[in-house]
Design a protein around this motif. Structure first.
Motif, short mmCIF file in Angstrom:
data_model
loop_
_atom_site.label_atom_id
_atom_site.label_comp_id
_atom_site.label_asym_id
_atom_site.label_seq_id
_atom_site.Cartn_x
_atom_site.Cartn_y
_atom_site.Cartn_z
N SER A 77 -77.23 -32.71 -51.76
CA SER A 77 -76.72 -31.93 -50.37
C SER A 77 -75.33 -32.51 -50.03
CB SER A 77 -77.63 -32.35 -49.27
OG SER A 77 -78.92 -31.75 -49.62
N ASP A 78 -75.07 -33.68 -49.97
CA ASP A 78 -73.92 -34.32 -49.72
C ASP A 78 -72.69 -33.87 -50.70
OD1 ASP A 78 -74.98 -35.80 -47.64
OD2 ASP A 78 -75.14 -37.66 -48.99
N LYS A 79 -73.02 -33.65 -51.95
CA LYS A 79 -72.11 -33.32 -52.91
C LYS A 79 -71.63 -31.66 -52.64
CE LYS A 79 -73.29 -36.47 -56.32
NZ LYS A 79 -73.97 -36.68 -57.71
N ILE A 80 -72.79 -31.02 -52.25
CA ILE A 80 -72.54 -29.48 -52.09
C ILE A 80 -71.56 -29.39 -50.64
CG2 ILE A 80 -73.61 -27.38 -51.12
CD1 ILE A 80 -75.96 -28.31 -52.90
N LEU A 81 -71.94 -30.06 -49.80
CA LEU A 81 -71.11 -30.01 -48.65
C LEU A 81 -69.64 -30.67 -48.85
CD1 LEU A 81 -73.69 -31.57 -45.84
CD2 LEU A 81 -72.83 -29.38 -46.27
N LEU A 82 -69.47 -31.48 -49.63
CA LEU A 82 -67.97 -32.21 -50.03
C LEU A 82 -67.40 -30.98 -50.95
CD1 LEU A 82 -68.83 -35.73 -50.89
CD2 LEU A 82 -67.31 -35.03 -48.96
N LEU B 160 -79.98 -26.22 -46.58
CA LEU B 160 -78.79 -26.43 -45.79
C LEU B 160 -78.32 -25.28 -44.83
CD1 LEU B 160 -76.39 -27.95 -48.72
CD2 LEU B 160 -77.60 -29.21 -46.71
N VAL B 161 -78.75 -24.20 -45.16
CA VAL B 161 -78.66 -22.99 -44.37
C VAL B 161 -79.33 -23.25 -43.15
CG1 VAL B 161 -78.97 -20.49 -43.95
CG2 VAL B 161 -77.87 -21.34 -45.99
N GLU B 162 -80.76 -23.68 -43.25
CA GLU B 162 -81.78 -23.78 -42.12
C GLU B 162 -81.28 -24.84 -41.20
OE1 GLU B 162 -85.73 -24.19 -43.93
OE2 GLU B 162 -85.73 -22.24 -45.05
N LYS B 163 -80.68 -25.97 -41.82
CA LYS B 163 -80.13 -26.81 -40.85
C LYS B 163 -78.90 -26.85 -40.30
CE LYS B 163 -82.31 -30.48 -43.84
NZ LYS B 163 -82.09 -31.58 -44.78
N GLY B 164 -78.31 -25.50 -40.50
CA GLY B 164 -77.17 -25.10 -39.80
C GLY B 164 -75.91 -25.67 -40.45
N LEU B 165 -75.85 -26.30 -41.74
CA LEU B 165 -74.71 -26.90 -42.23
C LEU B 165 -73.94 -26.05 -43.08
CD1 LEU B 165 -76.52 -30.24 -43.35
CD2 LEU B 165 -75.23 -29.92 -41.33
N LYS C 11 -72.55 -9.98 -53.81
CA LYS C 11 -72.27 -11.39 -54.49
C LYS C 11 -72.65 -12.24 -53.39
CE LYS C 11 -68.30 -10.75 -57.14
NZ LYS C 11 -66.72 -11.02 -57.36
N ILE C 12 -73.19 -13.70 -53.52
CA ILE C 12 -73.59 -14.38 -52.61
C ILE C 12 -72.41 -15.53 -52.15
CG2 ILE C 12 -75.07 -16.26 -51.75
CD1 ILE C 12 -77.14 -15.03 -53.63
N LEU C 13 -72.02 -15.52 -51.07
CA LEU C 13 -70.96 -16.50 -50.56
C LEU C 13 -71.36 -17.43 -49.62
CD1 LEU C 13 -68.45 -13.58 -49.82
CD2 LEU C 13 -68.40 -14.97 -51.74
N VAL C 14 -70.88 -18.74 -49.76
CA VAL C 14 -71.22 -19.76 -48.79
C VAL C 14 -70.14 -20.35 -48.35
CG1 VAL C 14 -73.39 -20.13 -50.20
CG2 VAL C 14 -71.41 -21.30 -51.13
N ALA C 15 -70.25 -21.00 -46.98
CA ALA C 15 -69.36 -21.61 -46.42
C ALA C 15 -69.88 -23.00 -45.50
CB ALA C 15 -68.64 -20.69 -45.39
N LEU C 16 -69.03 -23.66 -45.36
CA LEU C 16 -69.22 -24.91 -44.69
C LEU C 16 -69.39 -24.58 -43.07
CD1 LEU C 16 -70.06 -27.93 -45.04
CD2 LEU C 16 -67.64 -28.50 -44.54
N LYS D 22 -69.25 -29.81 -41.43
CA LYS D 22 -68.01 -30.45 -41.39
C LYS D 22 -68.06 -31.66 -40.46
CE LYS D 22 -65.08 -26.65 -41.67
NZ LYS D 22 -64.10 -25.55 -41.03
N SER D 23 -68.68 -31.76 -39.29
CA SER D 23 -69.19 -32.89 -38.52
C SER D 23 -70.00 -33.82 -39.33
CB SER D 23 -69.62 -32.59 -37.27
OG SER D 23 -71.05 -31.89 -37.31
N ARG D 24 -70.84 -33.40 -40.08
CA ARG D 24 -71.76 -34.27 -40.71
C ARG D 24 -70.98 -34.84 -41.65
NH1 ARG D 24 -76.92 -33.26 -44.47
NH2 ARG D 24 -77.04 -35.29 -45.12
#
Length: 83
Positions: free
Chosen positions: A7-12, A56-61, A70-75, A80-82
């Motif tokens: 999870s941390d690596k995805i956010l990074l 991560l989407v459910e947690k709002g991150l 196409k599936i697109l993802v964003a932080l 960012k604050s996490r």
């Protein structure tokens, strides 16, 4: 040295692609990455990557949208604050 979870690596990874004002984009703009970007980075974890991204989407991150098949993802700001 701390161990990072997937999870941390995805956010990074999503943070690395965040826009900066010196690139001509507003600093608060959201930059969406194709989901395939994450699949390339974490190919060995591909089966669990979709489930983890949904968590991560459910947690709002992370925000996830589907555009032109196409599936697109964003932080998100919360993600960012996490970091």
């Amino acid at each position: 040295m701390p161990k990072f979870t997937l999870s941390d690596k995805i956010l990074l990874a999503l943070y690395q692609g965040s826009p900066f004002s010196w690139l001509g984009r507003p600093a608060n703009a959201t930059l969406y990455q194709p989901f395939s970007y994450l699949l390339k980075l974490f190919a060995e974890k591909a089966p669990s990557l979709r489930v983890l991204t949904d968590e991560l989407v459910e947690k709002g991150l992370v925000e996830k949208i589907e555009r032109e098949k196409k599936i697109l993802v964003a932080l998100t700001d919360l993600g960012k604050s996490r970091l």
